[in-house]
Design a protein around this motif. Sequence first.
Motif, PDB file in Angstrom:
ATOM      1  N   THR A   1      15.483  42.489  52.977  1.00 43.86           N
ATOM      2  CA  THR A   1      15.108  43.888  53.022  1.00 43.86           C
ATOM      3  C   THR A   1      15.590  44.512  54.323  1.00 43.86           C
ATOM      4  OG1 THR A   1      13.003  43.419  54.045  1.00 43.86           O
ATOM      5  CG2 THR A   1      13.065  43.429  51.636  1.00 43.86           C
ATOM      6  N   PHE A   2      15.530  45.798  54.354  1.00 46.69           N
ATOM      7  CA  PHE A   2      15.983  46.545  55.523  1.00 46.69           C
ATOM      8  C   PHE A   2      15.149  46.213  56.764  1.00 46.69           C
ATOM      9  CE2 PHE A   2      15.741  50.361  58.207  1.00 46.69           C
ATOM     10  CZ  PHE A   2      17.073  50.441  58.579  1.00 46.69           C
ATOM     11  N   THR A   3      13.843  46.076  56.611  1.00 49.97           N
ATOM     12  CA  THR A   3      12.977  45.810  57.764  1.00 49.97           C
ATOM     13  C   THR A   3      13.199  44.405  58.323  1.00 49.97           C
ATOM     14  OG1 THR A   3      11.204  45.172  56.247  1.00 49.97           O
ATOM     15  CG2 THR A   3      11.186  47.426  57.084  1.00 49.97           C
ATOM     16  N   SER A   4      13.474  43.432  57.474  1.00 47.91           N
ATOM     17  CA  SER A   4      13.730  42.089  57.992  1.00 47.91           C
ATOM     18  C   SER A   4      15.058  42.047  58.743  1.00 47.91           C
ATOM     19  CB  SER A   4      13.692  41.056  56.869  1.00 47.91           C
ATOM     20  OG  SER A   4      14.687  41.320  55.920  1.00 47.91           O
ATOM     21  N   ARG A   5      16.068  42.780  58.241  1.00 50.68           N
ATOM     22  CA  ARG A   5      17.350  42.858  58.952  1.00 50.68           C
ATOM     23  C   ARG A   5      17.172  43.548  60.303  1.00 50.68           C
ATOM     24  NH1 ARG A   5      21.587  44.622  54.215  1.00 50.68           N
ATOM     25  NH2 ARG A   5      21.383  42.702  53.011  1.00 50.68           N
ATOM     26  N   LEU A   6      16.381  44.586  60.320  1.00 50.83           N
ATOM     27  CA  LEU A   6      16.114  45.320  61.561  1.00 50.83           C
ATOM     28  C   LEU A   6      15.401  44.425  62.573  1.00 50.83           C
ATOM     29  CD1 LEU A   6      16.299  48.053  62.995  1.00 50.83           C
ATOM     30  CD2 LEU A   6      14.088  48.621  62.009  1.00 50.83           C
ATOM     31  N   ALA A   7      14.473  43.623  62.115  1.00 49.72           N
ATOM     32  CA  ALA A   7      13.750  42.704  62.997  1.00 49.72           C
ATOM     33  C   ALA A   7      14.685  41.644  63.566  1.00 49.72           C
ATOM     34  CB  ALA A   7      12.606  42.050  62.241  1.00 49.72           C
ATOM     35  N   ILE A   8      15.601  41.129  62.777  1.00 50.71           N
ATOM     36  CA  ILE A   8      16.558  40.115  63.231  1.00 50.71           C
ATOM     37  C   ILE A   8      17.502  40.704  64.264  1.00 50.71           C
ATOM     38  CG2 ILE A   8      18.503  38.690  62.493  1.00 50.71           C
ATOM     39  CD1 ILE A   8      16.970  38.211  59.868  1.00 50.71           C
ATOM     40  N   VAL A   9      17.979  41.911  64.024  1.00 53.90           N
ATOM     41  CA  VAL A   9      18.883  42.570  64.971  1.00 53.90           C
ATOM     42  C   VAL A   9      18.159  42.849  66.294  1.00 53.90           C
ATOM     43  CG1 VAL A   9      20.197  44.701  65.387  1.00 53.90           C
ATOM     44  CG2 VAL A   9      20.388  43.524  63.191  1.00 53.90           C
ATOM     45  N   ALA A  10      16.917  43.291  66.218  1.00 52.86           N
ATOM     46  CA  ALA A  10      16.150  43.574  67.426  1.00 52.86           C
ATOM     47  C   ALA A  10      15.912  42.300  68.232  1.00 52.86           C
ATOM     48  CB  ALA A  10      14.826  44.228  67.060  1.00 52.86           C
ATOM     49  N   LEU A  11      15.594  41.232  67.573  1.00 51.93           N
ATOM     50  CA  LEU A  11      15.360  39.958  68.246  1.00 51.93           C
ATOM     51  C   LEU A  11      16.645  39.431  68.887  1.00 51.93           C
ATOM     52  CD1 LEU A  11      13.395  37.660  68.871  1.00 51.93           C
ATOM     53  CD2 LEU A  11      14.064  36.621  66.715  1.00 51.93           C
ATOM     54  N   ALA A  12      17.748  39.540  68.188  1.00 49.46           N
ATOM     55  CA  ALA A  12      19.032  39.080  68.717  1.00 49.46           C
ATOM     56  C   ALA A  12      19.445  39.895  69.934  1.00 49.46           C
ATOM     57  CB  ALA A  12      20.100  39.155  67.634  1.00 49.46           C
ATOM     58  N   SER A  13      19.207  41.201  69.895  1.00 37.67           N
ATOM     59  CA  SER A  13      19.581  42.040  71.035  1.00 37.67           C
ATOM     60  C   SER A  13      18.701  41.749  72.251  1.00 37.67           C
ATOM     61  CB  SER A  13      19.521  43.515  70.653  1.00 37.67           C
ATOM     62  OG  SER A  13      18.193  43.882  70.357  1.00 37.67           O
ATOM     63  N   LEU A  14      17.440  41.457  72.044  1.00 37.62           N
ATOM     64  CA  LEU A  14      16.562  41.101  73.167  1.00 37.62           C
ATOM     65  C   LEU A  14      17.019  39.797  73.824  1.00 37.62           C
ATOM     66  CD1 LEU A  14      13.002  41.988  71.850  1.00 37.62           C
ATOM     67  CD2 LEU A  14      14.245  43.074  73.714  1.00 37.62           C
ATOM     68  N   LEU A  15      17.386  38.820  73.019  1.00 37.14           N
ATOM     69  CA  LEU A  15      17.851  37.551  73.562  1.00 37.14           C
ATOM     70  C   LEU A  15      19.172  37.708  74.305  1.00 37.14           C
ATOM     71  CD1 LEU A  15      16.950  35.141  70.623  1.00 37.14           C
ATOM     72  CD2 LEU A  15      15.792  35.364  72.826  1.00 37.14           C
ATOM     73  N   ALA A  16      20.063  38.504  73.786  1.00 38.46           N
ATOM     74  CA  ALA A  16      21.374  38.702  74.405  1.00 38.46           C
ATOM     75  C   ALA A  16      21.258  39.456  75.729  1.00 38.46           C
ATOM     76  CB  ALA A  16      22.298  39.436  73.445  1.00 38.46           C
ATOM     77  N   THR A  17      20.423  40.479  75.789  1.00 38.75           N
ATOM     78  CA  THR A  17      20.293  41.248  77.031  1.00 38.75           C
ATOM     79  C   THR A  17      19.558  40.454  78.099  1.00 38.75           C
ATOM     80  OG1 THR A  17      18.292  42.314  76.200  1.00 38.75           O
ATOM     81  CG2 THR A  17      20.370  43.502  75.917  1.00 38.75           C
ATOM     82  N   GLY A  18      18.632  39.633  77.717  1.00 40.66           N
ATOM     83  CA  GLY A  18      17.932  38.801  78.704  1.00 40.66           C
ATOM     84  C   GLY A  18      18.873  37.820  79.376  1.00 40.66           C
ATOM     85  N   ALA A  19      19.764  37.225  78.619  1.00 45.93           N
ATOM     86  CA  ALA A  19      20.733  36.287  79.177  1.00 45.93           C
ATOM     87  C   ALA A  19      21.735  37.010  80.065  1.00 45.93           C
ATOM     88  CB  ALA A  19      21.447  35.543  78.056  1.00 45.93           C
ATOM     89  N   ALA A  20      22.132  38.216  79.709  1.00 44.38           N
ATOM     90  CA  ALA A  20      23.100  38.972  80.503  1.00 44.38           C
ATOM     91  C   ALA A  20      22.508  39.357  81.857  1.00 44.38           C
ATOM     92  CB  ALA A  20      23.544  40.215  79.737  1.00 44.38           C
TER      93      ALA A  20
END
Length: 96
Positions: A2-21
Motif C-alpha cells: 500500500t501507499f502508506t507502507s511504501r511511505l514508511a519504508i522510504v522515510a525509514l531509509a532516508s533517516l538511516l541514510a542521513t544519520g550515516a552522512a
Amino acid sequence: MTFTSRLAIVALASLLATGAAFAQTAAPAAKTDAKTTTAAAPADKKAPKERSAESLECSKQADAKALKGKERKKFRRECMKEAKAGTAAPAAADKK
C-alpha cells in the motif's frame, strides 16, 4: 504494497541514510585538531620543581611513620616549619 507502507519504508531509509552522512563528516577534522594541540601542550608545560632536602627528609619521615592523607600533610607542614626555622637561625648568627 500500500501507499502508506511504501511511505514508511522510504522515510525509514532516508533517516538511516542521513544519520550515516552526518556521522562521517566531522570526525576527521576533530582528529587533526586534537593532534596539534596535544603535540604543542608538552612544550608549554613548566619543568617540575625540584624538591629541597628538607622536603625530601620530611617525606621520608612521614613514610617511616606510614602517614597518609591529612595526617601526612599536617606532619610535613610542621616538619618543614621546623626545618626552615632550624636552618634560618644559624644563618642569622653568622651575620653578627
